[in-house]
Design a protein around this motif. Sequence first.
Motif, PDB file in Angstrom:
ATOM      1  N   ALA A  75      12.164  -9.577  12.687  1.00  0.00           N
ATOM      2  CA  ALA A  75      10.289  -9.970  12.674  1.00  0.00           C
ATOM      3  C   ALA A  75       9.369  -9.213  13.266  1.00  0.00           C
ATOM      4  O   ALA A  75       8.238  -8.690  12.651  1.00  0.00           O
ATOM      5  CB  ALA A  75       9.785 -12.125  12.865  1.00  0.00           C
ATOM      6  N   ARG A  76       9.667  -8.895  14.396  1.00  0.00           N
ATOM      7  CA  ARG A  76       9.024  -7.817  14.852  1.00  0.00           C
ATOM      8  C   ARG A  76       8.994  -7.057  14.375  1.00  0.00           C
ATOM      9  O   ARG A  76       7.861  -5.714  14.343  1.00  0.00           O
ATOM     10  CB  ARG A  76       9.345  -7.748  17.038  1.00  0.00           C
ATOM     11  N   ARG A  77      10.043  -5.970  13.661  1.00  0.00           N
ATOM     12  CA  ARG A  77       9.751  -5.168  12.962  1.00  0.00           C
ATOM     13  C   ARG A  77       9.031  -4.583  11.420  1.00  0.00           C
ATOM     14  O   ARG A  77       7.993  -4.585  11.551  1.00  0.00           O
ATOM     15  CB  ARG A  77      10.954  -4.349  12.629  1.00  0.00           C
ATOM     16  N   ALA A  78       9.437  -6.119  10.879  1.00  0.00           N
ATOM     17  CA  ALA A  78       8.293  -6.618   9.435  1.00  0.00           C
ATOM     18  C   ALA A  78       7.143  -6.461  10.164  1.00  0.00           C
ATOM     19  O   ALA A  78       5.520  -6.149   9.323  1.00  0.00           O
ATOM     20  CB  ALA A  78       8.339  -7.462   8.906  1.00  0.00           C
ATOM     21  N   GLN A  79       6.629  -7.067  11.019  1.00  0.00           N
ATOM     22  CA  GLN A  79       5.186  -6.960  11.509  1.00  0.00           C
ATOM     23  C   GLN A  79       4.697  -5.493  12.543  1.00  0.00           C
ATOM     24  O   GLN A  79       3.526  -5.730  11.966  1.00  0.00           O
ATOM     25  CB  GLN A  79       4.943  -8.463  12.764  1.00  0.00           C
ATOM     26  N   LYS A  80       5.143  -4.811  12.971  1.00  0.00           N
ATOM     27  CA  LYS A  80       4.793  -3.942  13.265  1.00  0.00           C
ATOM     28  C   LYS A  80       4.198  -2.618  12.409  1.00  0.00           C
ATOM     29  O   LYS A  80       3.743  -2.009  11.689  1.00  0.00           O
ATOM     30  CB  LYS A  80       6.031  -3.300  14.181  1.00  0.00           C
ATOM     31  N   LEU A  81       5.764  -2.891  11.581  1.00  0.00           N
ATOM     32  CA  LEU A  81       5.054  -2.239   9.863  1.00  0.00           C
ATOM     33  C   LEU A  81       3.837  -2.596   9.460  1.00  0.00           C
ATOM     34  O   LEU A  81       2.837  -1.860   8.960  1.00  0.00           O
ATOM     35  CB  LEU A  81       5.967  -2.308   8.952  1.00  0.00           C
ATOM     36  N   LEU A  82       3.358  -4.099   8.838  1.00  0.00           N
ATOM     37  CA  LEU A  82       2.565  -4.032   7.981  1.00  0.00           C
ATOM     38  C   LEU A  82       1.096  -4.151   9.346  1.00  0.00           C
ATOM     39  O   LEU A  82       0.139  -3.644   8.462  1.00  0.00           O
ATOM     40  CB  LEU A  82       2.585  -5.966   8.464  1.00  0.00           C
ATOM     41  N   ASP A  83       1.016  -4.200  10.257  1.00  0.00           N
ATOM     42  CA  ASP A  83      -0.171  -3.800  11.466  1.00  0.00           C
ATOM     43  C   ASP A  83      -0.114  -1.970  11.838  1.00  0.00           C
ATOM     44  O   ASP A  83      -1.359  -2.315  11.321  1.00  0.00           O
ATOM     45  CB  ASP A  83       0.891  -3.668  13.250  1.00  0.00           C
ATOM     46  N   ASP A  84       0.516  -1.217  11.726  1.00  0.00           N
ATOM     47  CA  ASP A  84       0.609   0.033  11.405  1.00  0.00           C
ATOM     48  C   ASP A  84      -0.200   0.459   9.818  1.00  0.00           C
ATOM     49  O   ASP A  84      -0.952   1.014   9.817  1.00  0.00           O
ATOM     50  CB  ASP A  84       1.500   0.935  10.562  1.00  0.00           C
ATOM     51  N   VAL A  85       0.314  -0.367   8.624  1.00  0.00           N
ATOM     52  CA  VAL A  85      -0.045  -0.244   7.324  1.00  0.00           C
ATOM     53  C   VAL A  85      -2.098  -0.724   7.930  1.00  0.00           C
ATOM     54  O   VAL A  85      -2.436  -0.185   7.205  1.00  0.00           O
ATOM     55  CB  VAL A  85       0.514  -1.319   6.299  1.00  0.00           C
ATOM     56  N   SER A 103      13.271  -0.272   6.789  1.00  0.00           N
ATOM     57  CA  SER A 103      11.830  -0.612   5.999  1.00  0.00           C
ATOM     58  C   SER A 103      11.084  -1.975   5.538  1.00  0.00           C
ATOM     59  O   SER A 103      12.392  -3.138   6.053  1.00  0.00           O
ATOM     60  CB  SER A 103      11.939  -0.302   4.470  1.00  0.00           C
ATOM     61  N   TYR A 104      10.112  -2.007   5.626  1.00  0.00           N
ATOM     62  CA  TYR A 104       9.525  -3.801   5.724  1.00  0.00           C
ATOM     63  C   TYR A 104      10.384  -4.789   4.822  1.00  0.00           C
ATOM     64  O   TYR A 104      10.691  -5.571   5.002  1.00  0.00           O
ATOM     65  CB  TYR A 104       8.001  -3.670   5.356  1.00  0.00           C
ATOM     66  N   GLU A 105      10.716  -3.743   3.684  1.00  0.00           N
ATOM     67  CA  GLU A 105      11.576  -5.367   2.853  1.00  0.00           C
ATOM     68  C   GLU A 105      13.179  -5.218   2.919  1.00  0.00           C
ATOM     69  O   GLU A 105      13.505  -6.633   3.013  1.00  0.00           O
ATOM     70  CB  GLU A 105      11.183  -4.359   0.971  1.00  0.00           C
ATOM     71  N   GLN A 106      12.958  -4.430   3.578  1.00  0.00           N
ATOM     72  CA  GLN A 106      14.901  -4.049   4.574  1.00  0.00           C
ATOM     73  C   GLN A 106      14.677  -5.751   5.628  1.00  0.00           C
ATOM     74  O   GLN A 106      15.602  -6.136   5.816  1.00  0.00           O
ATOM     75  CB  GLN A 106      15.310  -2.859   4.778  1.00  0.00           C
ATOM     76  N   ALA A 107      13.853  -5.468   5.826  1.00  0.00           N
ATOM     77  CA  ALA A 107      13.724  -5.906   7.713  1.00  0.00           C
ATOM     78  C   ALA A 107      12.954  -7.309   6.548  1.00  0.00           C
ATOM     79  O   ALA A 107      13.978  -8.874   7.636  1.00  0.00           O
ATOM     80  CB  ALA A 107      12.265  -5.451   8.181  1.00  0.00           C
ATOM     81  N   ARG A 108      12.309  -7.536   6.222  1.00  0.00           N
ATOM     82  CA  ARG A 108      11.641  -9.144   5.211  1.00  0.00           C
ATOM     83  C   ARG A 108      12.999  -9.494   5.207  1.00  0.00           C
ATOM     84  O   ARG A 108      13.226 -10.710   5.102  1.00  0.00           O
ATOM     85  CB  ARG A 108      10.963  -8.497   4.378  1.00  0.00           C
ATOM     86  N   ASP A 109      14.006  -9.234   3.601  1.00  0.00           N
ATOM     87  CA  ASP A 109      15.185  -9.518   3.476  1.00  0.00           C
ATOM     88  C   ASP A 109      15.980 -10.422   4.333  1.00  0.00           C
ATOM     89  O   ASP A 109      16.737 -10.989   4.135  1.00  0.00           O
ATOM     90  CB  ASP A 109      15.481  -8.539   2.763  1.00  0.00           C
TER      91      ASP A 109
END
Length: 97
Positions: free
Chosen positions: A62-72, A26-32
Amino acid sequence: MTDTTANASSVPALSDEELKKIESLSYEQARDQLIQAVQALEAGGLDLDASMRQWQVGEALARRAQKLLDDVRSQLDAAQAEQASAGATAGTQDNLS
């Protein structure tokens, strides 16, 4: 002439399994986990291979978190466009069909 790169250790790229695991976060997991990777690098004390490995993990996170943010962001943009479109036809015959 001697090839000096022959003795240099190389850090293998992340495995498909590691990348799949990161892609499932998840975004939170990737960020942490990214925060932990950065803290490990900033703390120092890692040898070059471990530092490079930590950097690779951090980049993937960082790529995973950014992808999730871009999707939102895309979802929000689509919802706003739909809302604007509905607002433009509110009170007209167009919204009855």
